[in-house]
Design an enzyme around this catalytic site. Sequence first.
Site, mmCIF file in Angstrom:
data_model
loop_
_atom_site.group_PDB
_atom_site.id
_atom_site.type_symbol
_atom_site.label_atom_id
_atom_site.label_comp_id
_atom_site.label_asym_id
_atom_site.label_seq_id
_atom_site.Cartn_x
_atom_site.Cartn_y
_atom_site.Cartn_z
ATOM 1 N N LEU A 121 0.839 -1.196 0.000
ATOM 2 C CA LEU A 121 0.000 0.000 0.000
ATOM 3 C C LEU A 121 0.875 1.247 0.000
ATOM 4 C CD1 LEU A 121 -1.509 2.378 1.884
ATOM 5 C CD2 LEU A 121 -2.713 1.337 -0.038
ATOM 6 N N ASN A 131 11.003 -8.654 0.118
ATOM 7 C CA ASN A 131 10.618 -8.077 1.413
ATOM 8 C C ASN A 131 10.392 -9.150 2.483
ATOM 9 O OD1 ASN A 131 10.250 -5.948 3.112
ATOM 10 N ND2 ASN A 131 8.249 -5.352 2.330
ATOM 11 N N LYS A 173 18.408 -3.345 -4.107
ATOM 12 C CA LYS A 173 18.498 -2.143 -3.286
ATOM 13 C C LYS A 173 19.566 -2.312 -2.207
ATOM 14 C CE LYS A 173 14.041 -2.714 -2.961
ATOM 15 N NZ LYS A 173 12.630 -2.660 -2.540
ATOM 16 N N ASN A 222 23.824 2.965 -0.136
ATOM 17 C CA ASN A 222 24.694 2.816 -1.307
ATOM 18 C C ASN A 222 23.922 2.763 -2.623
ATOM 19 O OD1 ASN A 222 27.170 2.698 0.162
ATOM 20 N ND2 ASN A 222 26.679 0.599 0.762
ATOM 21 N N GLY A 223 22.661 3.135 -2.605
ATOM 22 C CA GLY A 223 21.886 3.167 -3.835
ATOM 23 C C GLY A 223 21.407 1.790 -4.242
ATOM 24 N N ALA A 264 11.382 2.852 3.616
ATOM 25 C CA ALA A 264 12.445 3.173 2.662
ATOM 26 C C ALA A 264 12.308 2.368 1.371
ATOM 27 C CB ALA A 264 13.809 2.930 3.299
ATOM 28 N N ASP A 322 9.710 0.596 0.331
ATOM 29 C CA ASP A 322 8.386 0.768 -0.274
ATOM 30 C C ASP A 322 8.325 2.048 -1.096
ATOM 31 O OD1 ASP A 322 7.942 -1.376 1.402
ATOM 32 O OD2 ASP A 322 6.924 -0.164 2.927
#
Length: 330
Positions: free
Chosen positions: A31, A172, A234, A238-239, A278, A280
Amino acid sequence: MKHIAIIGECMIELNGKPFGSMHQTFGGDTLNAAVYLSRGCEANLNQDDIKVSYITALGADPISKGMLERWQQEGVSTNLVLQDSQRTPGLYLIQLDDAGERTFLYWRNQSAARYLLQHPDFNQIKQALRTVDMVFLSGITLAILPEQDRIELLNILVELKTQGVEIAFDSNFRPALWPQDENQTVKNSYQAMYTLTDLALVTFDDEQLIWGDSSPEQTIERLTALGVKRCIVKLGANGCLIQDATIQGDINPDSGTASAPRAVPTLPVEHVVDTTSAGDSFNGGFLSAYLAGEDLTKSCQRGNAMAGVVIQHRGAIIAKELTQAAITAI
């Protein structure tokens, strides 16, 4: 118009100290992504080009009705949200340490979303999914379902993929939601999911915890071997690391194997307040660019920018005006 259907669970969120002051709102990984995706579309003036539908089940209680109203205000379509008069949304409590890292307590075993596939009107959802361009779900979406429902959802995704629907997945991983069997159930479920996944939006820490990957490059190698065409890993501050196997330049013409992944750095954030959403918010920012036709690099830059703003504020979904500047700056 591109149409994305996002499947998952939204819960009541309590944020604060036990027996102290509490802030009540709502949140849930998919969501949150839907909201930030919708905001990204709005900020880039392509709100009418991308339709964001959320798929879940809620109760008939005042909080459920309030959630629906707020999602609609965010531009998220709720036409595919089912109402379960026998159940209510789940609830979770976020506790933060001084560095902004969080721990969770959950009350969700009897939530309406857990029994989504058993809802008498779920066949309407199955029919609607055949008309969308992309389906996005997460490891939490899989984890909350009873085993047979999880298998049924995977079978539905098989059918959708054969019909040309693009499948996007964020692993996740939340260990507490899975059986304590040395990750065997989650490995089996994720292995099946990755064979269906066109676009993977995963976090290296999660993949390392499940599979023991030694590096983000190994994660990408494992995912591409399973057939994932576009991989985004991800890496927090560090991107991220990306690889697109659909681009000829990302494949070595001599060996036929994937070339080295590319890094997309992010700007440092000096004051991290709350990392709750972060990943999401990255997903939402990324998808708002990706569905508009941007390449993986540009999409990751937008995801990084969105997450960089969100972690400077408390709560899973921050005020809209705080995110708009991050998107328009990219």
